[in-house]
Design an enzyme around this catalytic site. Structure first.
Site, PDB file in Angstrom:
ATOM      1  N   SER A 158       0.845  -1.193   0.000  1.00 45.44           N
ATOM      2  CA  SER A 158       0.000   0.000   0.000  1.00 45.44           C
ATOM      3  C   SER A 158       0.881   1.244   0.000  1.00 45.44           C
ATOM      4  CB  SER A 158      -0.923  -0.035   1.228  1.00 45.44           C
ATOM      5  OG  SER A 158      -1.857   1.007   1.186  1.00 45.44           O
ATOM      6  N   TYR A 202      -2.910   8.573  -8.394  1.00 47.81           N
ATOM      7  CA  TYR A 202      -2.181   7.576  -7.603  1.00 47.81           C
ATOM      8  C   TYR A 202      -2.807   7.444  -6.217  1.00 47.81           C
ATOM      9  CZ  TYR A 202       1.647   5.340  -5.033  1.00 47.81           C
ATOM     10  OH  TYR A 202       2.398   4.499  -4.242  1.00 47.81           O
ATOM     11  N   LYS A 212      -4.849   4.206  -4.695  1.00 52.40           N
ATOM     12  CA  LYS A 212      -4.316   3.544  -3.504  1.00 52.40           C
ATOM     13  C   LYS A 212      -5.371   3.497  -2.390  1.00 52.40           C
ATOM     14  CE  LYS A 212      -0.189   1.972  -4.305  1.00 52.40           C
ATOM     15  NZ  LYS A 212       0.142   0.534  -4.076  1.00 52.40           N
TER      16      LYS A 212
END
Length: 327
Positions: free
Chosen positions: A166, A197, A201
């Site tokens: 992660s 991004y 995530k």
């Protein structure tokens, strides 16, 4: 649990992480994106810690073979490292890779390390590629690898682990699309690419948490699924051109002053790969338990998590029939 602050983030970033002492003898490990950076360093650590087989899942077999030579020379091992081709932007490549893995004698650790940060909008299988690589691909691989991991648990009584890499970047966005808007449609196109991004995530965190909860509720033998943030590491995450000069300069300076070495970042992976059942569904960093973005546990966050999961199921059922049935 660790409490977040700028001071703690700086302190833990520059404080050496404990060297792994675990024993991975007899175990088989798969790492995606393992031809360079933290992925390659993690593969080297697993080999150093006695793993019987370390599989480098790489887009470029040539780069994978070069990494294999480096690892085997550095750790004085032979016949331990293998290079398997994997294109994380392709359903067919993912399915073929996992079908091959299903024929292994055992699979103890799967590390979903591959990722990318890009300001350029491109597509894999009809989805913006960061969305595909961070949310769709790792979820599909976990589901497809569950049978061989359950077989491993039954035959060896050794607890297998899925480790999803992660990023604390997921804390830099609230990602609150409208209630009537498709989650995956909200991250299409080139709108807000600076946040893409971070958005993907956060979607990954939601997907892993829901998947972990459903694995536990299935009543089947538990395979650990956790998430780990390796911290800010020297890597080629921002390898693509397109970022403005000031950002490149800032990141270049930070890379020299604050970034962990790939070997240090990889220590978080080996810790996550040996964490017990208590790590299932948890967020790990700095070789310890931590907490994800505060939004995750809000009512809005819980609703987003369900929506991400439901859309993921639709996507996977359409493109990898039967994968979700492995739960």
């Amino acid at each position: 649990m660790q409490n977040r602050s700028i001071i703690r983030a700086f302190r833990t970033q520059v404080t050496p992480l404990p060297k792994p002492q675990s024993d991975f003898s007899h175990k088989t490990v798969i790492i995606t994106g393992a031809s360079s950076g933290v992925g390659k360093a993690a593969a080297q650590q697993f080999a150093r810690l006695g793993a019987a087989k370390v599989i480098l899942a790489c887009r470029s077999v040539e780069k994978g073979e070069a990494a294999k030579k480096e690892i085997e020379a550095a750790e004085t091992v032979a016949g331990v490292v293998e290079v398997w081709p994997l294109e994380l932007g392709s359903y067919e490549s993912i399915k073929a890779f996992c079908a091959r893995a299903d024929k292994l004698d055992r699979l103890d650790v799967f590390v979903a390390n591959a990722g990318l940060m890009s300001s350029q909008c491109e597509y894999y299988e009809g989805y913006e590629r960061q969305t595909f690589v961070h949310a769709i691909a790792p979820t599909l691989m976990v589901l497809l690898l569950l049978p061989i991991m359950r077989k491993t648990l039954e035959q060896t009584q050794s607890l297998p682990h899925h480790v999803i890499v992660s990023s604390n970047g997921h804390m830099y966005t609230k990602f609150l699309p409208g209630k009537e808007e498709s989650i995956f449609a909200a991250v299409q196109g080139d709108r807000d690419m600076r946040l893409r991004y971070y958005d993907t995530k956060l979607m990954q965190v939601f997907a892993v948490r829901e998947l972990a909860a459903r694995m536990k509720a299935s009543g089947k033998p538990l395979i650990v699924l956790n998430m780990v943030d390796p911290g800010f590491c020297q890597s080629d995450l921002m390898r693509e051109k397109g970022w403005e000069l000031p950002i490149r300069i800032m990141m270049g300076v930070a890379d020299k002053i604050l970034a962990r070495s790939p070997d240090s970042g990889a220590r978080t992976y080996t810790m996550a790969a040996e964490a017990g059942e208590q790590s299932h569904g948890m967020y790990l960093e700095d070789c310890g338990f931590s907490t994800p973005s505060p939004i995750v546990d809000t009512e809005e966050g819980k609703e987003l998590q369900k929506r991400v999961w439901n859309e993921l199921v639709e996507i996977l059922n359409a493109n990898a029939p039967g994968a979700v049935d492995n739960l």
